[in-house]
Design a protein around this motif. Structure first.
Motif, short mmCIF file in Angstrom:
data_model
loop_
_atom_site.label_atom_id
_atom_site.label_comp_id
_atom_site.label_asym_id
_atom_site.label_seq_id
_atom_site.Cartn_x
_atom_site.Cartn_y
_atom_site.Cartn_z
N MET A 1 31.06 28.32 49.17
CA MET A 1 30.24 29.44 48.69
C MET A 1 29.92 29.24 47.22
O MET A 1 30.81 28.89 46.43
CB MET A 1 31.00 30.76 48.89
N ARG A 91 39.97 40.14 54.43
CA ARG A 91 38.64 40.05 55.03
C ARG A 91 38.71 40.53 56.47
O ARG A 91 39.64 40.19 57.21
CB ARG A 91 38.12 38.61 54.99
N SER A 152 30.53 25.18 44.05
CA SER A 152 31.50 26.19 44.50
C SER A 152 32.79 26.10 43.68
O SER A 152 33.73 26.85 43.93
CB SER A 152 31.82 26.01 45.99
N LEU A 193 43.95 33.31 44.23
CA LEU A 193 42.69 32.62 44.51
C LEU A 193 42.58 31.37 43.65
O LEU A 193 42.93 31.37 42.47
CB LEU A 193 41.52 33.55 44.23
N SER A 196 38.08 26.95 44.24
CA SER A 196 36.96 26.96 45.17
C SER A 196 36.53 28.40 45.45
O SER A 196 37.31 29.21 45.96
CB SER A 196 37.35 26.27 46.49
N TYR A 197 35.29 28.73 45.12
CA TYR A 197 34.82 30.11 45.17
C TYR A 197 34.67 30.61 46.61
O TYR A 197 34.17 29.91 47.48
CB TYR A 197 33.48 30.23 44.44
N THR A 198 35.12 31.86 46.83
CA THR A 198 35.10 32.48 48.16
C THR A 198 34.60 33.93 48.05
O THR A 198 34.49 34.47 46.95
CB THR A 198 36.51 32.50 48.77
N PRO A 199 34.32 34.59 49.18
CA PRO A 199 33.96 36.01 49.14
C PRO A 199 35.05 36.86 48.50
O PRO A 199 34.75 37.92 47.91
CB PRO A 199 33.77 36.36 50.62
N GLN A 200 36.32 36.43 48.62
CA GLN A 200 37.40 37.19 48.00
C GLN A 200 37.22 37.25 46.48
O GLN A 200 37.53 38.27 45.84
CB GLN A 200 38.76 36.56 48.34
N HIS A 201 36.72 36.16 45.89
CA HIS A 201 36.46 36.16 44.45
C HIS A 201 35.42 37.23 44.10
O HIS A 201 35.59 37.98 43.13
CB HIS A 201 35.93 34.79 44.00
#
Length: 221
Positions: A1, A91, A152, A193, A196-201
């Protein structure tokens, strides 16, 4: 992401935040050479409170009291929960909201909507939107989400994002915008976290940014 930054607008002292300021912020984005409008976007946030089955008793201590639910514009089938006191992000499928309504363990007590225009500028996507606490309420804040599509990795994208931020600040200064956008800085490690970027970030960013929006709104009232 792709990596994202999230900024909130800090008006100058004594400046009233209006839809005109929002329009002027969008005009700054549209002044960039080669920028194109890319539709609209909308995200929402709900602050929940625990509800005991017996209303005469306090909520069970094992239920998180600081629960935020977030629906993101680019993840329509997901719903994210942020528990800031426990530093946890979960999530779930978007249908979990219906399940929560049936269980009645939590009740939404405060709602925030973010909505506005989306722009494409080279490898960047910019989303500028107004912040409304509840439907039909007055404008309470303005946010800008910046997404750098090629990377990402938070670490590898840092320099590029900082360079974009400086370009944006110079553009804002030249347009005499009545304030500036402040980047939301978060220690993602506290939430477990990684780079690596995620929706959680993104969920953590919105959870932190809204605190700053509320503080800024209260200060300028």
């Amino acid at each position: 992401m792709p990596v994202k930054w999230l900024m909130h607008f800090q008006p100058n002292q004594g400046t009233t935040l209006t839809s005109q300021v929002m329009a002027e912020a969008c005009a700054v984005a549209e002044s960039f050479p080669g920028v194109s409008r890319d539709g609209r976007w909308r995200s929402s946030m709900t602050f929940y409170r625990a509800v005991p089955r017996d209303q005469s008793l306090p909520a069970p201590s094992d239920l998180p009291r600081d629960l935020i639910g977030i629906s993101l514009h680019d993840l329509p089938n997901e719903y994210l929960f942020v528990m800031r006191s426990q530093r946890l992000i979960l999530r779930a499928h978007s249908s979990v909201q219906t399940v929560m309504d049936k269980l009645q363990s939590y009740k939404g007590r405060f709602f925030i909507n973010f909505e506005g225009l989306q722009y494409k500028w080279g490898d960047f996507k910019l989303r500028i939107g107004k912040c409304l606490y509840n439907p039909n309420e007055a404008l309470r804040g303005i946010v800008m989400e910046v997404e750098y599509l090629p990377l990402s990795s938070i670490d590898k994208s840092q320099r590029v994002m900082e360079e974009f931020y400086e370009i944006w600040r110079e553009a804002v200064a030249s347009k005499l915008l009545a304030g500036q956008f402040i980047n939301t800085e978060v220690n993602f490690v506290e939430y477990g976290l990684g780079d690596s970027y995620t929706p959680q970030h993104t969920a953590v960013l919105y959870g932190m940014c809204v605190v700053q929006v509320i503080a800024s709104s209260n200060k300028n009232q």
